[in-house]
Design a protein around this motif. Structure first.
Motif, PDB file in Angstrom:
ATOM      1  N   TYR A 161       0.853  -1.190   0.000  1.00  6.63           N
ATOM      2  CA  TYR A 161       0.000   0.000   0.000  1.00  6.63           C
ATOM      3  C   TYR A 161       0.888   1.238   0.000  1.00  6.63           C
ATOM      4  O   TYR A 161       1.974   1.222   0.577  1.00  6.63           O
ATOM      5  CB  TYR A 161      -0.894   0.038   1.248  1.00  6.63           C
ATOM      6  N   ASP A 211      -3.712   4.885   0.917  1.00  8.30           N
ATOM      7  CA  ASP A 211      -4.484   3.744   0.398  1.00  8.30           C
ATOM      8  C   ASP A 211      -5.392   3.214   1.505  1.00  8.30           C
ATOM      9  O   ASP A 211      -4.995   3.139   2.668  1.00  8.30           O
ATOM     10  CB  ASP A 211      -3.558   2.609  -0.044  1.00  8.30           C
ATOM     11  N   ILE A 271      -7.190   0.199   3.268  1.00 10.70           N
ATOM     12  CA  ILE A 271      -7.002  -1.241   3.444  1.00 10.70           C
ATOM     13  C   ILE A 271      -8.370  -1.909   3.599  1.00 10.70           C
ATOM     14  O   ILE A 271      -8.644  -2.924   2.984  1.00 10.70           O
ATOM     15  CB  ILE A 271      -6.093  -1.517   4.654  1.00 10.70           C
ATOM     16  N   ALA A 324      -3.472   3.371   5.135  1.00  9.71           N
ATOM     17  CA  ALA A 324      -2.009   3.384   5.212  1.00  9.71           C
ATOM     18  C   ALA A 324      -1.538   4.818   5.431  1.00  9.71           C
ATOM     19  O   ALA A 324      -2.012   5.744   4.779  1.00  9.71           O
ATOM     20  CB  ALA A 324      -1.415   2.816   3.931  1.00  9.71           C
ATOM     21  N   GLN A 362       4.302   4.144   3.127  1.00 10.98           N
ATOM     22  CA  GLN A 362       4.439   2.921   2.337  1.00 10.98           C
ATOM     23  C   GLN A 362       4.334   1.767   3.319  1.00 10.98           C
ATOM     24  O   GLN A 362       5.071   1.709   4.301  1.00 10.98           O
ATOM     25  CB  GLN A 362       5.777   2.906   1.619  1.00 10.98           C
TER      26      GLN A 362
END
Length: 198
Positions: free
Chosen positions: A18, A22, A24, A82, A85
């Motif tokens: 991700y 992003d 999840i 997220a 990273q």
């Protein structure tokens, strides 16, 4: 690490990547996976009707997310996003239930982790209901520092932005900034290059 990574892979776990922001999982989705963070950071949040974000918790490497919801068909009441990273090992619920059936000690670890999270949530609800912004910010800092088992003054760098602290406490960013400036004047925190040391 809550569950050994090799064990998760052995039962069919997949490594998913991700990038920052992003999603999840989303509020109102039915849980399908057990998620465990291999690398990165995740926030569990929701939004008030007026669009204001409330952060319920911040999770890091080795922790799992949404684990309390995998034992029922109830939709998620929160989002998981997220913050950087992030790499997450996910395992479908059926395989995860098989894993904990075969390895009962994992269920104990899961209960312990969930119990600690629930304790934090109850304490957090108590402090959030306080009208005192100073107490709210101080509680967040105490919780973070205690979690990392640091005791010396100014030994812990707060890993969150003022905006994130505001989201965690339900305060406005401007209020958090004023509280932190007061804490600096009272020698509770030290600010170095914009970073908060408590």
């Amino acid at each position: 690490m809550l569950v050994d990574e090799d064990l998760l892979y052995q039962y069919g776990g997949q490594l998913v990547f991700y990038i920052k922001k992003d999603i999840i999982f989303r509020e109102s989705e039915i849980p399908k996976y057990y998620y465990q963070i291999k690398r990165g950071n995740v926030k569990i949040n929701s939004y008030h009707h007026e669009g204001k974000e409330f952060v319920h918790s911040l999770l890091a490497e080795g922790q799992c997310l949404g684990e309390t919801f995998i034992f029922s068909d109830i939709p998620y009441p929160v989002n998981a996003v997220a913050m950087s990273q992030t790499e997450i090992i996910r395992l479908n619920i059926r395989s995860f239930l098989e894993l904990i059936e075969d390895h009962k000690n994992i269920l104990h670890k899961l209960h312990l982790f969930t119990s600690q999270k629930m304790h934090y949530q109850y304490v957090m609800l108590n402090i959030i209901s306080s009208a005192n912004p100073f107490d709210k910010v101080l509680f967040i800092m105490d919780s973070l520092k205690n979690h990392h088992k640091m005791t010396d003054q100014y030994s812990y760098q707060i890993p969150h932005t003022r905006l994130e602290v505001a989201s965690l406490t339900g305060l406005r960013v401007e209020t958090v900034i004023r509280v932190i400036k007061r804490m600096e004047r009272e020698n509770i925190v030290k600010i170095l290059n914009g970073k908060i040391f408590y």
